[in-house]
Each structure stands twice: as structure tokens, then as C-alpha cells.
Design a protein around this motif. Structure first.
Motif, PDB file in Angstrom:
ATOM      1  N   ALA A  20       0.810  -1.225   0.000  1.00 36.79           N
ATOM      2  CA  ALA A  20       0.000   0.000   0.000  1.00 36.79           C
ATOM      3  C   ALA A  20       0.839   1.268   0.000  1.00 36.79           C
ATOM      4  O   ALA A  20       0.283   2.359   0.034  1.00 36.79           O
ATOM      5  CB  ALA A  20      -0.938  -0.008   1.211  1.00 36.79           C
ATOM      6  N   GLY A  23       1.531   2.805  -5.881  1.00 41.09           N
ATOM      7  CA  GLY A  23       0.814   2.148  -6.967  1.00 41.09           C
ATOM      8  C   GLY A  23      -0.583   1.655  -6.644  1.00 41.09           C
ATOM      9  O   GLY A  23      -1.392   2.366  -6.027  1.00 41.09           O
ATOM     10  N   ILE A  24      -0.858   0.438  -7.060  1.00 36.73           N
ATOM     11  CA  ILE A  24      -2.208  -0.133  -6.968  1.00 36.73           C
ATOM     12  C   ILE A  24      -2.670  -0.221  -5.510  1.00 36.73           C
ATOM     13  O   ILE A  24      -3.810   0.109  -5.183  1.00 36.73           O
ATOM     14  CB  ILE A  24      -2.231  -1.522  -7.645  1.00 36.73           C
ATOM     15  N   ALA A  43       3.179  -2.323   4.190  1.00 37.29           N
ATOM     16  CA  ALA A  43       4.332  -2.284   3.274  1.00 37.29           C
ATOM     17  C   ALA A  43       5.574  -2.077   4.138  1.00 37.29           C
ATOM     18  O   ALA A  43       5.470  -1.974   5.362  1.00 37.29           O
ATOM     19  CB  ALA A  43       4.185  -1.157   2.247  1.00 37.29           C
ATOM     20  N   ARG A  44       6.749  -1.989   3.486  1.00 38.26           N
ATOM     21  CA  ARG A  44       7.984  -1.828   4.260  1.00 38.26           C
ATOM     22  C   ARG A  44       8.338  -0.363   4.490  1.00 38.26           C
ATOM     23  O   ARG A  44       8.937  -0.027   5.488  1.00 38.26           O
ATOM     24  CB  ARG A  44       9.149  -2.529   3.552  1.00 38.26           C
ATOM     25  N   THR A  71       7.082 -11.103   3.266  1.00 37.55           N
ATOM     26  CA  THR A  71       7.800 -12.380   3.115  1.00 37.55           C
ATOM     27  C   THR A  71       8.138 -13.006   4.475  1.00 37.55           C
ATOM     28  O   THR A  71       8.661 -14.105   4.536  1.00 37.55           O
ATOM     29  CB  THR A  71       9.094 -12.227   2.277  1.00 37.55           C
ATOM     30  N   ALA A  97       1.009  -6.974  -2.686  1.00 35.74           N
ATOM     31  CA  ALA A  97       2.447  -6.676  -2.809  1.00 35.74           C
ATOM     32  C   ALA A  97       3.084  -7.609  -3.840  1.00 35.74           C
ATOM     33  O   ALA A  97       2.836  -8.819  -3.835  1.00 35.74           O
ATOM     34  CB  ALA A  97       3.134  -6.834  -1.453  1.00 35.74           C
ATOM     35  N   LEU A 119       8.371 -13.099  -2.886  1.00 37.62           N
ATOM     36  CA  LEU A 119       7.337 -12.073  -2.655  1.00 37.62           C
ATOM     37  C   LEU A 119       6.008 -12.462  -3.315  1.00 37.62           C
ATOM     38  O   LEU A 119       4.963 -12.487  -2.657  1.00 37.62           O
ATOM     39  CB  LEU A 119       7.825 -10.721  -3.189  1.00 37.62           C
ATOM     40  N   THR A 150      -3.871  -9.943  -6.251  1.00 32.95           N
ATOM     41  CA  THR A 150      -3.432  -9.252  -7.473  1.00 32.95           C
ATOM     42  C   THR A 150      -2.545 -10.186  -8.280  1.00 32.95           C
ATOM     43  O   THR A 150      -1.415 -10.493  -7.900  1.00 32.95           O
ATOM     44  CB  THR A 150      -2.669  -7.945  -7.161  1.00 32.95           C
ATOM     45  N   LYS A 169       2.671 -15.311 -11.338  1.00 36.16           N
ATOM     46  CA  LYS A 169       1.298 -14.811 -11.459  1.00 36.16           C
ATOM     47  C   LYS A 169       0.337 -15.925 -11.883  1.00 36.16           C
ATOM     48  O   LYS A 169      -0.842 -15.919 -11.482  1.00 36.16           O
ATOM     49  CB  LYS A 169       1.257 -13.617 -12.420  1.00 36.16           C
ATOM     50  N   GLU A 201       5.246   2.242  -9.810  1.00 42.97           N
ATOM     51  CA  GLU A 201       6.685   2.055  -9.573  1.00 42.97           C
ATOM     52  C   GLU A 201       7.168   0.669 -10.006  1.00 42.97           C
ATOM     53  O   GLU A 201       8.366   0.409 -10.001  1.00 42.97           O
ATOM     54  CB  GLU A 201       6.999   2.237  -8.078  1.00 42.97           C
ATOM     55  N   GLN A 203       7.516  -0.760 -12.775  1.00 44.04           N
ATOM     56  CA  GLN A 203       8.454  -0.737 -13.903  1.00 44.04           C
ATOM     57  C   GLN A 203       9.815  -0.150 -13.497  1.00 44.04           C
ATOM     58  O   GLN A 203      10.827  -0.416 -14.149  1.00 44.04           O
ATOM     59  CB  GLN A 203       7.866   0.081 -15.066  1.00 44.04           C
TER      60      GLN A 203
HETATM   61  P1  NDP Z   1       4.493  -0.894  -7.014  1.00 43.82           P
HETATM   62  O1  NDP Z   1       5.941  -1.194  -7.183  1.00 43.82           O
HETATM   63  O2  NDP Z   1       4.057   0.523  -7.094  1.00 43.82           O
HETATM   64  O3  NDP Z   1       3.953  -1.487  -5.656  1.00 43.82           O
HETATM   65  C1  NDP Z   1       4.486  -2.638  -5.034  1.00 43.82           C
HETATM   66  C2  NDP Z   1       4.161  -2.564  -3.565  1.00 43.82           C
HETATM   67  O4  NDP Z   1       4.598  -3.765  -2.941  1.00 43.82           O
HETATM   68  C3  NDP Z   1       4.840  -1.419  -2.870  1.00 43.82           C
HETATM   69  O5  NDP Z   1       3.920  -0.797  -2.011  1.00 43.82           O
HETATM   70  C4  NDP Z   1       5.944  -2.078  -2.063  1.00 43.82           C
HETATM   71  O6  NDP Z   1       6.176  -1.334  -0.886  1.00 43.82           O
HETATM   72  C5  NDP Z   1       5.279  -3.411  -1.751  1.00 43.82           C
HETATM   73  N1  NDP Z   1       6.250  -4.422  -1.367  1.00 43.82           N
HETATM   74  C6  NDP Z   1       7.323  -4.851  -2.072  1.00 43.82           C
HETATM   75  N2  NDP Z   1       7.983  -5.788  -1.387  1.00 43.82           N
HETATM   76  C7  NDP Z   1       7.327  -5.941  -0.211  1.00 43.82           C
HETATM   77  C8  NDP Z   1       7.544  -6.746   0.937  1.00 43.82           C
HETATM   78  N3  NDP Z   1       8.564  -7.614   0.980  1.00 43.82           N
HETATM   79  N4  NDP Z   1       6.689  -6.635   1.962  1.00 43.82           N
HETATM   80  C9  NDP Z   1       5.657  -5.748   1.918  1.00 43.82           C
HETATM   81  N5  NDP Z   1       5.393  -4.982   0.847  1.00 43.82           N
HETATM   82  C10 NDP Z   1       6.237  -5.077  -0.191  1.00 43.82           C
HETATM   83  O7  NDP Z   1       3.757  -1.759  -8.131  1.00 43.82           O
HETATM   84  P2  NDP Z   1       2.224  -2.015  -8.479  1.00 43.82           P
HETATM   85  O8  NDP Z   1       1.339  -1.199  -7.664  1.00 43.82           O
HETATM   86  O9  NDP Z   1       2.137  -1.962  -9.949  1.00 43.82           O
HETATM   87  O10 NDP Z   1       2.113  -3.550  -8.068  1.00 43.82           O
HETATM   88  C11 NDP Z   1       1.115  -4.078  -7.232  1.00 43.82           C
HETATM   89  C12 NDP Z   1       0.767  -5.468  -7.729  1.00 43.82           C
HETATM   90  O11 NDP Z   1       0.188  -5.357  -9.023  1.00 43.82           O
HETATM   91  C13 NDP Z   1       1.942  -6.420  -7.884  1.00 43.82           C
HETATM   92  O12 NDP Z   1       1.570  -7.693  -7.401  1.00 43.82           O
HETATM   93  C14 NDP Z   1       2.154  -6.460  -9.385  1.00 43.82           C
HETATM   94  O13 NDP Z   1       2.763  -7.661  -9.791  1.00 43.82           O
HETATM   95  C15 NDP Z   1       0.741  -6.333  -9.877  1.00 43.82           C
HETATM   96  N6  NDP Z   1       0.555  -5.897 -11.252  1.00 43.82           N
HETATM   97  C16 NDP Z   1       1.078  -4.691 -11.675  1.00 43.82           C
HETATM   98  C17 NDP Z   1       0.942  -4.316 -12.986  1.00 43.82           C
HETATM   99  C18 NDP Z   1       1.561  -3.067 -13.512  1.00 43.82           C
HETATM  100  O14 NDP Z   1       1.669  -2.926 -14.758  1.00 43.82           O
HETATM  101  N7  NDP Z   1       1.959  -2.130 -12.691  1.00 43.82           N
HETATM  102  C19 NDP Z   1       0.183  -5.141 -13.954  1.00 43.82           C
HETATM  103  C20 NDP Z   1      -0.346  -6.350 -13.401  1.00 43.82           C
HETATM  104  C21 NDP Z   1      -0.158  -6.695 -12.102  1.00 43.82           C
HETATM  105  P3  NDP Z   1       7.534  -1.277  -0.029  1.00 43.82           P
HETATM  106  O15 NDP Z   1       8.660  -1.200  -1.000  1.00 43.82           O
HETATM  107  O16 NDP Z   1       7.338  -0.032   0.783  1.00 43.82           O
HETATM  108  O17 NDP Z   1       7.534  -2.506   0.820  1.00 43.82           O
END
Ligand code: NDP
Length: 258
Positions: A20, A23-24, A43-44, A71, A97, A119, A150, A169, A201, A203
Motif C-alpha cells: 500500500a 501504486g495499486i 508495506a515496508r 515475506t 504486494a 514475494l 493481485t 502470477k 513504480e 516498472q
Molecule cells: P508498485 O511497485 O508501485 O507497488 C508494489 C508494492 O509492494 C509497494 O507498495 C511495495 O512497498 C510493496 N512491497 C514490495 N515488497 C514488499 C515486501 N517484501 N513486503 C511488503 N510490501 C512489499 O507496483 P504495483 O502497484 O504496480 O504492483 C502491485 C501489484 O500489481 C503487484 O503484485 C504487481 O505484480 C501487480 N501488477 C502490476 C501491474 C503493472 O503494470 N503495474 C500489472 C499487473 C499486475 P515497499 O517497497 O514499501 O515494501
């Protein structure tokens, strides 16, 4: 949630959203809170979560920041305990996540393979382990609860260089279908969200030159989805009448072919 009509309000629901801090996940937290749900954001990056909670609270909503790594199974169990104590039993879990680290398989980027598996599969399972008791209890009390995982169109389609991400996925989508068969009869709906490209983020973590070039070309040729588009979809499925489980949702940018 007793209404039998579409558009049941989110008021009074307790939602947990992982990933959270951007992104999504962030968009889902803001959308669900705006609809009246009490949200726990996981989130972290603590600072991002603090800012998010401040925005939601300033807008009149209720939010709880939980800085944790999905994780780590113990951290997820502790998160579930905090949610129960501070917000109540969770009846909507957005298990979101994830990370995408493409590279041609012959490069043997095994650390990145492991990161994605840990993850996108391990983290997803830790959240399910921690929050399934919440969802079952909430469904028994209130008539319905939601687990939204997701996934991605990567679960279905072929993207050379993205094999490990696609594999993780595919796991999420198939797991969701299996869990629905177990939990649906107990009034817990299970959904797999399968978006195409969303501008987030995600990408920005890509290091592979070929994948970066492909993404840059994609950006030129189409308008990406926004995180808010996915958040609206999550709100829509959570507001369906209890008899309706949208089990698998493909959400594409209009200009993306596959
Ligand atoms: P972001 O990179 O913006 O978001 C990823 C989130 O995951 C961040 O809030 C990050 O927060 C969190 N995260 C990463 N590692 C951990 C961890 N070990 N523990 C807790 N939180 C973690 O990407 P999206 O919003 O795009 O991605 C969200 C989901 O959507 C993913 O599962 C992605 O695969 C999926 N998705 C995305 C698409 C896209 O085109 N963007 C398309 C299809 C699916 P923090 O680093 O603070 O922990």
C-alpha cells in the motif's frame, strides 16, 4: 454487509491492503477508505504509510499503518493480530504486494528469480495464512468477506524474458480459483485481478535492457492504466451483492493488444 443489491456501501468494512505504499495498493487504500472502509495499510516503507494514513485521516477516513515485510510469516501474523485489536476482524484483504524483475532465462538471474518467488508466491501465502481466520470469522458474522489477489495478464500470456514473473502470477491466478472452491461455500469470495500495464513504480525496478526498451515502446504506443482504475475495480467487486463472486478480472489498457 447485508444488502442484496449492487453498490453495497463499503461503510463498516475492515480492509487490509498489502503493497500500500505505492501504486495499486495505495490507490486501493485511498478508494476503499473514501468509501467508508477502515483500512490497514501494509508495506515496508514506513514514511510512505505514515503520509498515506495522514491523507486518509485528513479526508475523514480511518487508517492504520503497519510497517511489515510480507515475506516474513511472523510479521504477517503480528499484523493480523494488530488489525484485530485496532480495527476489528478483516473482511476484505487485498493481497497485492509484488515485484516484476524480467531477464532472459539464460542470464540465470537467480537472485531476481528468488526475489519474485519469495514475494509474489511466498508473501501472498503468508498473507493468506495470517488473514484466512479473519475472513472466515467475518463471513460467518457478516455474511460475506473478500480475498482479492493481485495477479496479472502475465498469468495467461507469453512475454519472452518475463518467464519467472509470469510463472508467479499463474500461481496466483490458479491458487485463487482453487481457494474459491474451498472458501466460497463458507461465504468468502476469492478474486484474481489480472491487469495489463498499469503506470506505477513496478516498472522502475526493472534492470534488464531489453525489457526496459519494450516498456518504453509500450508507453509510446498506448495510454497505460492508472492505479486508480484498478482501485475502482476492487471497490466494484467488493460492493457486489454477497451471492456474486467476480472470480477473475482482466483489466486492459484499451490500446494494449495482449
Ligand atoms: P508498485 O511497485 O508501485 O507497488 C508494489 C508494492 O509492494 C509497494 O507498495 C511495495 O512497498 C510493496 N512491497 C514490495 N515488497 C514488499 C515486501 N517484501 N513486503 C511488503 N510490501 C512489499 O507496483 P504495483 O502497484 O504496480 O504492483 C502491485 C501489484 O500489481 C503487484 O503484485 C504487481 O505484480 C501487480 N501488477 C502490476 C501491474 C503493472 O503494470 N503495474 C500489472 C499487473 C499486475 P515497499 O517497497 O514499501 O515494501
Amino acid at each position: 454487509m447485508s444488502s442484496n443489491t449492487w453498490g453495497t456501501p463499503l461503510t463498516g468494512r475492515v480492509a487490509v491492503i498489502t503493497g500500500a505504499s505505492s501504486g495499486i495498493g495505495q490507490a486501493c487504500a485511498e478508494r476503499l477508505a473514501a468509501g467508508g472502509a477502515h483500512v490497514a495499510v501494509v508495506a515496508r516503507r514506513a514514511e510512505r504509510l505514515t503520509d498515506l494514513v495522514a491523507r486518509i485521516t485528513a479526508a475523514g477516513g480511518t487508517a492504520l499503518a503497519i510497517t511489515a515485510d510480507v515475506t516474513d510469516a511472523a510479521q504477517m501474523r503480528a499484523a493480523a493480530d494488530r488489525v484485530r485489536t485496532e480495527l476489528g476482524t478483516a473482511d476484505l484483504v487485498v493481497n497485492n504486494a509484488g515485484v516484476m524483475l524480467p531477464a532472459p532465462v539464460q542470464e540465470l538471474a537467480v537472485e531476481q528469480w528468488q526475489q519474485q518467488i519469495d514475494l509474489n508466491i511466498g508473501g501472498v501465502m503468508n498473507v493468506i495464512a495470517a488473514f484466512t481466520p479473519h475472513l472466515l470469522a467475518a463471513a460467518a458474522e457478516r455474511g460475506v468477506a473478500d480475498l482479492v489477489n493481485t495477479s496479472s495478464i502475465a498469468a495467461q500470456n507469453i512475454f519472452p524474458g518475463f518467464a519467472v514473473y509470469c510463472g508467479t502470477k499463474a500461481y496466483v491466478t490458479h491458487l485463487s480459483r482453487q481457494l474459491r472452491a474451498e472458501l466460497g461455500p463458507k461465504n468468502v469470495r476469492v478474486s484474481a485481478l489480472e491487469p495489463g500495464i498499469v503506470g506505477t513504480e513496478l516498472q522502475s525496478h526493472v534492470t534488464d535492457a531489453g525489457a526496459l526498451q519494450w516498456l518504453a515502446g509500450a508507453k509510446q504506443s498506448m495510454e497505460f492504466l492508472t492505479a486508480s482504475d484498478i482501485a475502482e475495480t476492487v471497490a466494484f467487486l467488493a460492493c457486489a451483492p454477497p451471492r456474486v463472486n467476480l472470480q477473475q478480472l482482466t483489466i486492459m489498457p484499451t490500446g494494449q493488444l495482449s
